[in-house]
Design a protein around this motif. Structure first.
Motif, PDB file in Angstrom:
ATOM      1  N   PRO A   1      23.572  36.327  50.210  1.00  0.00           N
ATOM      2  CA  PRO A   1      24.159  36.864  48.979  1.00  0.00           C
ATOM      3  C   PRO A   1      25.667  37.048  49.076  1.00  0.00           C
ATOM      4  CG  PRO A   1      22.123  38.018  49.497  1.00  0.00           C
ATOM      5  CD  PRO A   1      22.427  37.147  50.680  1.00  0.00           C
ATOM      6  N   THR A   2      26.151  37.429  50.267  1.00  0.00           N
ATOM      7  CA  THR A   2      27.594  37.565  50.446  1.00  0.00           C
ATOM      8  C   THR A   2      28.292  36.220  50.291  1.00  0.00           C
ATOM      9  OG1 THR A   2      27.376  39.480  51.905  1.00  0.00           O
ATOM     10  CG2 THR A   2      29.388  38.170  52.114  1.00  0.00           C
ATOM     11  N   MET A   3      27.767  35.177  50.943  1.00  0.00           N
ATOM     12  CA  MET A   3      28.406  33.871  50.884  1.00  0.00           C
ATOM     13  C   MET A   3      28.317  33.260  49.490  1.00  0.00           C
ATOM     14  SD  MET A   3      29.606  33.670  53.867  1.00  0.00           S
ATOM     15  CE  MET A   3      30.176  31.980  53.840  1.00  0.00           C
ATOM     16  N   VAL A   4      27.173  33.419  48.836  1.00  0.00           N
ATOM     17  CA  VAL A   4      27.013  32.881  47.476  1.00  0.00           C
ATOM     18  C   VAL A   4      28.009  33.541  46.524  1.00  0.00           C
ATOM     19  CG1 VAL A   4      25.452  32.727  45.501  1.00  0.00           C
ATOM     20  CG2 VAL A   4      24.595  32.261  47.804  1.00  0.00           C
ATOM     21  N   SER A   5      28.089  34.869  46.576  1.00  0.00           N
ATOM     22  CA  SER A   5      29.009  35.584  45.691  1.00  0.00           C
ATOM     23  C   SER A   5      30.456  35.245  46.020  1.00  0.00           C
ATOM     24  CB  SER A   5      28.788  37.093  45.817  1.00  0.00           C
ATOM     25  OG  SER A   5      27.466  37.444  45.435  1.00  0.00           O
ATOM     26  N   GLY A   6      30.755  35.073  47.314  1.00  0.00           N
ATOM     27  CA  GLY A   6      32.116  34.718  47.709  1.00  0.00           C
ATOM     28  C   GLY A   6      32.519  33.352  47.192  1.00  0.00           C
ATOM     29  N   MET A   7      31.633  32.366  47.306  1.00  0.00           N
ATOM     30  CA  MET A   7      31.940  31.024  46.821  1.00  0.00           C
ATOM     31  C   MET A   7      32.052  31.002  45.297  1.00  0.00           C
ATOM     32  SD  MET A   7      32.480  28.996  49.299  1.00  0.00           S
ATOM     33  CE  MET A   7      32.214  28.830  51.066  1.00  0.00           C
ATOM     34  N   THR A   8      31.199  31.759  44.623  1.00  0.00           N
ATOM     35  CA  THR A   8      31.294  31.844  43.164  1.00  0.00           C
ATOM     36  C   THR A   8      32.614  32.464  42.744  1.00  0.00           C
ATOM     37  OG1 THR A   8      28.881  32.063  42.976  1.00  0.00           O
ATOM     38  CG2 THR A   8      30.196  32.753  41.082  1.00  0.00           C
ATOM     39  N   LEU A   9      33.018  33.528  43.443  1.00  0.00           N
ATOM     40  CA  LEU A   9      34.290  34.165  43.117  1.00  0.00           C
ATOM     41  C   LEU A   9      35.457  33.219  43.380  1.00  0.00           C
ATOM     42  CD1 LEU A   9      35.804  36.665  42.202  1.00  0.00           C
ATOM     43  CD2 LEU A   9      35.732  37.506  44.557  1.00  0.00           C
ATOM     44  N   ALA A  10      35.371  32.436  44.453  1.00  0.00           N
ATOM     45  CA  ALA A  10      36.426  31.456  44.728  1.00  0.00           C
ATOM     46  C   ALA A  10      36.562  30.470  43.576  1.00  0.00           C
ATOM     47  CB  ALA A  10      36.130  30.728  46.035  1.00  0.00           C
ATOM     48  N   GLN A  11      35.429  30.010  43.043  1.00  0.00           N
ATOM     49  CA  GLN A  11      35.469  29.084  41.906  1.00  0.00           C
ATOM     50  C   GLN A  11      36.100  29.740  40.689  1.00  0.00           C
ATOM     51  OE1 GLN A  11      31.288  28.308  41.949  1.00  0.00           O
ATOM     52  NE2 GLN A  11      31.486  26.394  43.087  1.00  0.00           N
ATOM     53  N   HIS A  12      35.940  31.047  40.531  1.00  0.00           N
ATOM     54  CA  HIS A  12      36.546  31.763  39.408  1.00  0.00           C
ATOM     55  C   HIS A  12      38.048  31.923  39.593  1.00  0.00           C
ATOM     56  CE1 HIS A  12      32.458  33.866  38.378  1.00  0.00           C
ATOM     57  NE2 HIS A  12      32.440  32.563  38.196  1.00  0.00           N
ATOM     58  N   LEU A  13      38.467  32.194  40.821  1.00  0.00           N
ATOM     59  CA  LEU A  13      39.869  32.497  41.082  1.00  0.00           C
ATOM     60  C   LEU A  13      40.752  31.263  41.159  1.00  0.00           C
ATOM     61  CD1 LEU A  13      39.486  35.247  43.863  1.00  0.00           C
ATOM     62  CD2 LEU A  13      40.031  35.613  41.452  1.00  0.00           C
ATOM     63  N   LEU A  14      40.214  30.164  41.709  1.00  0.00           N
ATOM     64  CA  LEU A  14      41.033  28.991  41.988  1.00  0.00           C
ATOM     65  C   LEU A  14      41.319  28.187  40.728  1.00  0.00           C
ATOM     66  CD1 LEU A  14      39.179  27.856  45.225  1.00  0.00           C
ATOM     67  CD2 LEU A  14      41.557  28.627  45.124  1.00  0.00           C
ATOM     68  N   PRO A  15      42.510  27.604  40.621  1.00  0.00           N
ATOM     69  CA  PRO A  15      42.780  26.675  39.512  1.00  0.00           C
ATOM     70  C   PRO A  15      41.929  25.420  39.655  1.00  0.00           C
ATOM     71  CG  PRO A  15      44.582  26.661  41.095  1.00  0.00           C
ATOM     72  CD  PRO A  15      43.674  27.772  41.518  1.00  0.00           C
TER      73      PRO A  15
ATOM     74  N   ARG B   1      49.078  32.318  47.342  1.00  0.00           N
ATOM     75  CA  ARG B   1      49.662  33.223  46.356  1.00  0.00           C
ATOM     76  C   ARG B   1      48.765  33.400  45.137  1.00  0.00           C
ATOM     77  NH1 ARG B   1      55.694  31.243  45.342  1.00  0.00           N
ATOM     78  NH2 ARG B   1      54.896  29.229  46.010  1.00  0.00           N
ATOM     79  N   THR B   2      47.605  32.761  45.136  1.00  0.00           N
ATOM     80  CA  THR B   2      46.648  32.942  44.047  1.00  0.00           C
ATOM     81  C   THR B   2      46.120  34.367  44.073  1.00  0.00           C
ATOM     82  OG1 THR B   2      45.964  30.626  44.197  1.00  0.00           O
ATOM     83  CG2 THR B   2      44.485  32.134  43.040  1.00  0.00           C
ATOM     84  N   PRO B   3      46.218  35.109  42.992  1.00  0.00           N
ATOM     85  CA  PRO B   3      45.763  36.505  42.989  1.00  0.00           C
ATOM     86  C   PRO B   3      44.291  36.624  43.414  1.00  0.00           C
ATOM     87  CG  PRO B   3      47.024  36.040  41.010  1.00  0.00           C
ATOM     88  CD  PRO B   3      46.822  34.722  41.699  1.00  0.00           C
ATOM     89  N   GLY B   4      44.054  37.493  44.356  1.00  0.00           N
ATOM     90  CA  GLY B   4      42.697  37.736  44.821  1.00  0.00           C
ATOM     91  C   GLY B   4      42.237  36.849  45.952  1.00  0.00           C
ATOM     92  N   LEU B   5      42.929  35.734  46.197  1.00  0.00           N
ATOM     93  CA  LEU B   5      42.451  34.806  47.221  1.00  0.00           C
ATOM     94  C   LEU B   5      42.629  35.327  48.648  1.00  0.00           C
ATOM     95  CD1 LEU B   5      41.070  32.111  47.652  1.00  0.00           C
ATOM     96  CD2 LEU B   5      43.319  31.017  47.723  1.00  0.00           C
ATOM     97  N   PRO B   6      43.765  35.947  49.025  1.00  0.00           N
ATOM     98  CA  PRO B   6      43.892  36.425  50.410  1.00  0.00           C
ATOM     99  C   PRO B   6      42.791  37.384  50.854  1.00  0.00           C
ATOM    100  CG  PRO B   6      46.054  36.331  49.389  1.00  0.00           C
ATOM    101  CD  PRO B   6      45.047  36.069  48.299  1.00  0.00           C
ATOM    102  N   PRO B   7      42.439  38.426  50.061  1.00  0.00           N
ATOM    103  CA  PRO B   7      41.324  39.271  50.516  1.00  0.00           C
ATOM    104  C   PRO B   7      39.992  38.539  50.541  1.00  0.00           C
ATOM    105  CG  PRO B   7      42.100  39.956  48.346  1.00  0.00           C
ATOM    106  CD  PRO B   7      43.094  38.986  48.864  1.00  0.00           C
ATOM    107  N   LEU B   8      39.808  37.554  49.667  1.00  0.00           N
ATOM    108  CA  LEU B   8      38.574  36.775  49.708  1.00  0.00           C
ATOM    109  C   LEU B   8      38.505  35.942  50.984  1.00  0.00           C
ATOM    110  CD1 LEU B   8      35.954  35.867  48.416  1.00  0.00           C
ATOM    111  CD2 LEU B   8      37.245  34.160  47.114  1.00  0.00           C
ATOM    112  N   LEU B   9      39.626  35.344  51.373  1.00  0.00           N
ATOM    113  CA  LEU B   9      39.658  34.603  52.632  1.00  0.00           C
ATOM    114  C   LEU B   9      39.405  35.529  53.815  1.00  0.00           C
ATOM    115  CD1 LEU B   9      42.660  32.162  52.061  1.00  0.00           C
ATOM    116  CD2 LEU B   9      40.212  31.639  51.964  1.00  0.00           C
TER     117      LEU B   9
END
Length: 407
Positions: free
Chosen positions: A323-337, A214-222
């Motif tokens: 670049p896709t994986m790096v940006s995805g992992m960085t975004l995960a760190q931004h989104l997750l508590p 239910r974290t905003p943005g996490l489902p499309p990132l997954l």
């Protein structure tokens, strides 16, 4: 290359960072050895590649289920307190698998033992959690740390299968799995011993927190990570089947190494660049480039190209994944508590693992029933699906993509 590499020095400015990076590298090398080692072991001792592939797939899926659970425990109790007993617990089922394979035990025992051995912790996720903790105030350095982690992953997946295959074929079929277990255990214990860089556990947070999905943005990132996993799994199987059809089966491993090499180099170069756009936009641009580059092996495969031309296409295609994986992992760190970061990173890895298993299955089916090279349609389609999910993320409000204090 010396200038880009020099830009990684701030990543290791904090004491102890090099120690946990090198020890974690051992554990990830072991993970990269597991797949080929299990397949060769079961196929050699039981004479069935179908059984070997099924056992390996069950292990991947079991790991996908267990990793987020272990990640939640890590966030709650700390990395060392969970990682050490978790990795030691793999000794019994690993030994059980070896004994069952040699003794002719029923096939279901192989599935059970290999599934239970999936309790190894996610060292890559724990390393990224350490980088997020150490460099949370400097997004540029954190970007480089994530790029470095992705490049190290690619190095492991270049060397791991080669080492596992060499041990299984020159020493004994059991040697690859034994070496992988030893390296994984040693690497995890050494990693856990580096307590100075370990993020503090979130003891104030109840274990049964609300669902991360239910974290905003996490489902499309997954969904991006799942699609990337399908790409990886389908690419591997299709490449091996294609070289086999050409009568050049031995070249398959080298071609897959080119994919990893392209990703490794592009990851280091991408990490050396200073990020100037939000992580979600970088992810959308990365998936766009990846989608375009995946057309190269598709064109080579459908045209019946030989090994050299296909190798060049795969090298170029691999450069689009990092670049896709790096940006995805960085975004995960931004989104997750912050108090559930390790669990969330493990969830991302689980999505990739499920995708790999799915892609390998679909790729094998296409390879069996269609002309050689047709299977490269799967990586191209998976990249397009990743692009669609990334575009959805990029269309969100910009403040959802910026670093937060929780990251």
């Amino acid at each position: 290359m010396s200038l880009p590499l020099a830009r990684y020095r701030p990543v290791f400015a904090a004491p102890g960072t090099l120690a946990f990076t090198l020890s974690g590298l051992l554990g990830r090398l072991a993970l990269a050895m597991n797949g080929v080692s299990v397949v060769v072991l079961v196929a050699d001792r039981r004479g069935s590649y179908a059984l070997a592939g099924s056992v390996s797939a069950v292990g991947v899926l079991a790991g996908a289920v267990l990793l987020p659970l272990l990640g939640r425990l890590v966030d709650r109790f700390g990395q060392a307190r969970v990682a050490v007993p978790a990795v030691l617990a793999t000794a019994l089922p690993t030994a059980g698998l070896l004994l069952c394979v040699r003794s002719g035990a029923p096939a279901w025992t192989l599935f059970l033992c290999w599934a239970l051995s999936g309790s190894s912790p996610d060292l890559g996720g724990m390393a990224r959690a350490r980088w997020a903790h150490l460099h949370r105030a400097d997004p540029a350095v954190l970007h480089r740390a994530n790029a470095l982690e992705q490049s190290l992953d690619e190095l492991c997946f270049m060397a791991g299968p080669v080492l596992g295959m060499a041990l299984c074929t020159t020493v004994a079929p059991e040697a690859g799995l034994l070496a992988a277990w030893a390296l994984g255990t040693a690497g995890t214990l050494l990693f856990a011993a580096q307590r100075a860089t370990e993020p503090p556990p979130a003891t104030r947070t109840p274990l049964a927190a609300r669902g991360l999905l239910r974290t905003p943005g996490l489902p499309p990132l997954l969904a991006v990570f799942l699609s990337a996993g399908v790409l990886f799994g389908a690419m591997e199987v299709t490449t091996l089947a294609y070289t086999d059809a050409l009568g050049r089966q031995s070249a398959g491993g080298g071609l897959l190494a080119l994919v990893a090499a392209g990703s490794c180099v592009s990851g280091l170069v991408f990490g050396a660049l200073r990020p100037r756009r939000p992580a979600a936009l970088r992810l959308a641009l990365g998936t766009g480039a990846m989608t375009a580059l995946m057309l190269l092996p598709l064109a080579a495969g459908l045209s019946g190209a030989g090994v050299p031309l296909l190798g060049a296409a795969l090298l170029a295609a691999g450069s689009g994944t990092a670049p896709t994986m790096v940006s995805g992992m960085t975004l995960a760190q931004h989104l997750l508590p912050a108090h559930r970061l390790t669990e969330g990173m493990a969830l991302a890895v689980s999505a990739i693992l499920v995708g790999i298993s799915t892609g390998a299955t679909l790729g094998g089916t296409l390879a069996q029933h269609t002309a050689p090279g047709t299977g490269y349609l799967l990586p191209a389609c998976a990249a397009a699906l990743a692009l669609a999910s990334a575009a959805r993320l990029a269309a969100r409000r910009p403040d959802n993509s910026r670093p937060t204090q929780a990251a």
